[in-house]
Design an enzyme around this catalytic site. Structure first.
Site, PDB file in Angstrom:
ATOM      1  CB  CYS A 274      -0.934   0.015   1.206  1.00 17.37           C
ATOM      2  SG  CYS A 274      -0.061   0.206   2.779  1.00 17.37           S
ATOM      3  CB  CYS A 277       3.614  -0.277   3.047  1.00 18.68           C
ATOM      4  SG  CYS A 277       2.295  -1.128   3.949  1.00 18.68           S
ATOM      5  CG  ASP A 670       3.707  34.076 -28.993  1.00 13.72           C
ATOM      6  OD1 ASP A 670       3.793  35.290 -29.229  1.00 13.72           O
ATOM      7  OD2 ASP A 670       4.238  33.200 -29.687  1.00 13.72           O
ATOM      8  CG  ASP A 859       7.645  29.560 -29.623  1.00 15.12           C
ATOM      9  OD1 ASP A 859       8.227  29.790 -28.548  1.00 15.12           O
ATOM     10  OD2 ASP A 859       7.909  30.159 -30.675  1.00 15.12           O
ATOM     11  CG  ASP A 863       6.919  33.088 -26.338  1.00 17.08           C
ATOM     12  OD1 ASP A 863       7.033  34.321 -26.404  1.00 17.08           O
ATOM     13  OD2 ASP A 863       6.326  32.415 -27.186  1.00 17.08           O
TER      14      ASP A 863
END
Length: 963
Positions: A274, A277, A670, A859, A863
């Site tokens: 789990c 654990c 943009d 892009d 940027d």
């Protein structure tokens, strides 16, 4: 007036760079000031006779506004050197300037200085200096750009190192030094890194001009071994050591103080029961001195950690000993050694045990209720049923008890069921254990279903490639294929590596990466991307990236590591579970043994009379106390949410970014290539001269441009018709255009600002599109109109974003206000910033960020500074783009703007499911705890629902995020 260009490092962020740029622009005499944050460049123009006094002002301004910034040497773009001796004409105060000598010309400045010569055409240096080499290292583990700048400054203080640079984004350290001082300087470098950035990992020296001694017994790589040699195609090593191509020297005498790290090690860890654990095991492994940055991701069964070079084997042995002690059923396997996809678990043993237990329980109940057999007879069937289904739980529980681990789920379940049987509640004890095991089985199947969906989604990497060797084709592992090898991809095969088609035509299915079902046609010269599938034709292609750098490898790594970047909610739940279970256990003890004593005093009822009832209530507390419902469902929800978006070509780098999308109220776009297609074409040509000649001049001027406008003009004229030898002295002016000499003519190609700058009158126009004005030798020739198309999905995406709670949609563009307004109105953008230069984008976005929580969509290349500043950076068109994958937090692989809206919608759905699971789980558990504490219910079935039932419901709810 000359243009000056400097290296500038140590600026913390793009916002700081923009602020400094604005301050520098205020200095009277400086023109066209620009700071490129990502490229670490400062450029400006000024009169030559004012250079010295302006440089004093520049340095004062930098010292005042960015005291940690380091200004490099002036690399004059048009530097000239007097050839007849005497003084250097670069205009600088020596020493430590750089000369750029064209055609191998020697330096005539007459100074004795340590300068850097850049000799073209491989001509030898004649300055009689000791040979200096550039050394380049991979450096990882630095937390932020500020830390990188600090370390760079410290390294620059080492006497003998020159031109020290740390590229934080590219994870590169470079410096220059004399060859004969390399070894002692490397010792100083390692000590400096260890002192200032102890978590930094320094890779091997990748000498840019590396040479290996072939006739010497010693290795010339310059390193203290351990080092790695990587030989392509079986080429022999010439370093003089006895080793097998790639060797890792596991020397015992390694100086631990140098801390030469190997970086991150990744293993598959299977057999964890789990998420709770997994969290406990992670904490235990993290206590080992030999490892750091330990992470166990339960959902994709991954263990990752960092070790010191040469100690991985010993570290793994210690980790295994911890696992054997804490989770003896677990197995760890190196990721690189996984050769086959694991089969779907069938859980035959668990199913058989459950069925047998149910049959025996039914027999026991029938014997007890409907016959008159003695107690020992039906009790025997009860116990048989109990031990068949619960033996593994009991064995694990009491083994862990011997190790001091009594806060795990199995021990709590064992105590609760043994306690019930001990009070002769046989049916209840067996039924609780049976339901617990049934719930565990369903949970395991649900989690495995989620894992398989992610695994199937990312099963896109080819294991082999068909490589041409002369006239034959051989199938080899993709790891052994090198750049520039020729691969053959047959119809129906996965494309194994990024490559460029050199022969053949076909259609390629990119749906595994982009979610788009429409095939993409490819022909000679087109790029093909690993992970996609060749549909019909036979392709031959030249490899452009090796397997570790290919697009599919980067994507697989991104998806695999997404679970390690945890959302705040996940971190909170992990911390909550750590304290929740012990608190409830102690409450159980309090309810079982202390409360009956208090009630006995108040009610004057004998303590032993009250004890059985309150002991039963305490057992219910133990059953309910396990936090697995929350601990597993929260990360599973994020895991599923990220997987769901991945199916649609939306790659999220971590659940923290998915969470952050919920906080965003403003999305900034943009324009070119984001809102519009970025496919420009010439729509009109206006001139009183020859139209073809105007297009020819514009195409030659834009020949070297990477901007879509320039590419459209070159494409219209035909790149094959351009003679590059006719083009010279190209000067690109950001936000203006280009100035160039074509066949000796001075040609200007750009916008209205470029013409005004040179006092050239132009023809006004109302045409829609980007206007490229052309002038030759100061005479206006006319203009070309280049227009872009708006993406079909842009308007729908804006509407969907607003429907999902985004208040503001903003567009920032370098286009004219008129064009920007038309596009904004067409798609439904609420606010526009037009005529923006690159540095203006940073400035305006910074202002928006002050009052809004902003995501930026661009892009991922030009940027990058704004992407880095935003709460969430979203890169469009990431297919095959390394820059997009590296610079952003979310990558839209299919270039569809609607995917941005889908990402926001998916993030909100994921958050809703997380909140639902947390509220539901805690509400049910606290309600049952309260009801059992006050005696409202004493039915253990209710308690088992509070544990197993709630967990199962939460897991099933979490899987909804996959849809």
């Amino acid at each position: 007036m000359s243009k000056h260009k400097f290296k500038i490092t140590g600026i913390d962020c793009a916002n700081c760079a923009a602020h400094l740029e604005r301050q520098l622009k205020k200095i009277n005499g400086l023109e066209n000031v620009q700071i490129n944050f990502m490229g670490e460049k400062l450029t400006f123009e000024c009169d030559d006779d004012k250079y010295d006094e302006l440089m004093i002002e520049v340095k004062k301004c930098i010292e005042k506004n960015e005291p940690d910034a380091v200004l490099g040497n002036d690399e004059l773009l048009n530097a000239t050197v007097k050839k007849d001796g005497g003084e250097c004409s670069c205009g600088h105060e020596h020493h430590e300037h750089e000369h750029h000598h064209e055609q191998g010309e020697s330096c005539s400045c007459g100074h004795n200085h340590n300068h850097e010569h850049h000799h073209e055409h491989g001509e030898d240096c004649s300055c009689s200096q000791t040979k200096v080499n550039t050394h380049k290292f991979k450096i990882t583990g630095i937390d932020c750009a500020n830390c990188a700048a600090h370390l760079e400054r410290q390294l620059k203080k080492i006497n003998g190192l020159e031109n020290v640079r740390i590229n934080f984004m590219g994870e590169k350290l470079t410096f220059e030094c004399d060859d004969d001082k390399y070894e002692e300087l490397m010792t100083e470098v390692k000590k400096c890194i260890e002192k200032n950035e102890p978590d930094a990992v320094l890779g091997n020296d990748e000498l840019l001009n590396a040479t290996v001694k072939k006739n010497d017994s010693e290795c010339s790589c310059g390193h203290d071994h351990n080092h790695e040699h990587h030989h392509d195609h079986g080429e022999g090593c010439s370093c003089g050591h006895d080793h097998d191509h790639e060797h890792h020297h596991d020397h015992e005498h390694i100086d631990e103080s140098n801390k030469a790290h190997t970086g991150n090690c990744k293993y598959t860890i299977s057999g964890l029961d789990c998420a709770n654990c997994a969290a406990e095991l992670e904490r235990e492994i993290a206590k080992l001195d030999c490892v750091d940055n330990v992470t166990i991701t339960f959902m994709n069964e991954t263990l990752s950690f960092n070790v010191i070079s040469g100690t991985e084997r010993k570290a793994v042995e210690k980790i295994k000993s911890v696992i054997d002690k804490k989770e003896p059923g677990c197995v760890i396997t190196p990721k690189s050694k996984e050769v086959a996809k694991p089969k779907k678990p069938e859980h035959k043993k668990e199913k058989t045990q459950i069925v047998a237990s149910i049959i025996l329980l039914i027999i026991a109940v029938c014997l007890e209720k409907f016959t008159k057999v003695a107690f020992p007879v039906y009790a025997l069937f009860y116990m048989a049923s109990y031990f068949i289904v619960g033996w593994d739980v009991l064995k694990s529980a009491f083994r862990n008890l011997g190790k001091g681990q009594w806060m795990d789920e199995k021990f709590l379940m064992a105590i609760a069921t043994v306690g019930a049987i001990g009070t002769l509640e046989l049916t209840e004890g067996v039924f609780v254990m049976l339901l617990y095991q049934i719930g565990e089985l369903f949970q395991a199947m649900a989690v495995e279903s989620s894992r398989r969906s992610i695994s199937d989604l990312m099963d896109i990497k080819a294991d082999t490639a068909n490589v041409k060797f002369g006239d034959s084709v051989r199938t080899v592992p993709v790891e052994s294929v090198s750049v520039n090898d020729i691969i053959v991809v047959r119809p129906g095969e996965k494309i194994p590596l990024d490559a460029v088609v050199i022969n053949g035509e076909s259609s390629v299915n990119t749906s595994a990466l982009t979610g788009e079902s429409l095939p993409r046609d490819v022909a000679v010269g087109d790029s093909i991307v690993s992970g996609t599938v060749n549909i019909q034709g036979l392709l031959e292609a030249k490899v452009t990236k090796n397997s570790t750098e290919s697009t599919v490898s980067k994507i697989l790594d991104l998806v695999e590591n997404s679970s390690s970047r945890k959302a705040k909610t996940e971190n909170f739940i992990s911390t909550f579970a750590k304290y929740y279970t012990p608190i409830v256990v102690y409450l159980a003890l309090f309810v079982a043994f202390i409360v009956p004593g208090i009630v006995s005093v108040i009610s004057h009822t004998p303590y032993l009379t009250l004890l059985p009832d309150y002991f039963h209530r305490g057992l219910m507390f133990l059953v309910v106390s396990c936090p697995c419902a929350i601990v597993i469902s929260v990360p599973l929800t994020y895991f599923s949410g990220i997987g769901s978006l991945s199916k649609k070509g939306i790659l999220v780098k971590g659940s923290n970014y998915l969470d952050a999308l919920n906080e965003v109220d403003t999305v900034v776009f943009d324009k070119t290539g984001t809102i519009t297609k970025g496919r420009f074409s010439i729509t009109n040509i206006v001139t009183d001269f020859d139209r073809d000649e105007l297009v020819k001049l514009a195409a030659h001027a834009e020949y070297n441009s990477t901007h879509p406008i320039g590419k459209a003009i070159v494409r219209a004229y035909g790149a094959e018709n351009i003679n590059a030898a006719d083009i010279s002295d190209v000067v690109e002016l950001a936000g203006h255009g280009v100035e160039v000499f074509i066949e000796g003519k001075n040609v200007l190609a750009g916008n209205e600002k470029l013409m005004k700058r040179h006092n050239i009158p132009i023809n006004e126009t109302d045409e829609i599109g980007t206007i490229v004005h052309i002038a030759v030798d100061g005479k206006y020739m006319g203009y070309i109109v280049v227009a872009d198309e708006v993406k079909e999905s842009s308007a729908a995406a804006m509407s969907e974003l607003k429907a999902n709670g985004i208040k503001n949609t903003v567009m920032i563009t370098g286009d004219s206000e008129k064009i920007a307004d038309i596009i904004a109105k067409k798609v439904g953008i609420t606010k526009v910033f037009a005529n923006m230069l690159p540095q203006d984008k940073v400035s305006e976005f910074s202002k928006l960020n002050e009052t809004n929580v902003c995501a930026y969509v661009g892009d991922g290349i030009n940027d990058a500074p704004v992407l880095a500043m935003s709460k969430v950076g979203i890169a469009m068109g990431g297919l095959g783009s390394d820059a997009a994958i590296e610079a952003s937090d979310i990558v839209i692989m299919n270039d569809d703007l609607m995917s941005v809206a889908q990402a926001v919608k998916g993030a909100k759905k994921t958050r809703q499911i997380v909140i639902q699971n947390i509220v539901f789980s805690l509400a049910v558990k606290f309600a049952i705890l309260a009801a059992s504490a006050f005696g409202i219910t004493d039915n253990m079935m209710v308690a088992i629902f509070g544990d197993v039932g709630v967990m199962l419901i939460a897991v099933l709810n979490a899987i909804r995020a996959l849809k």
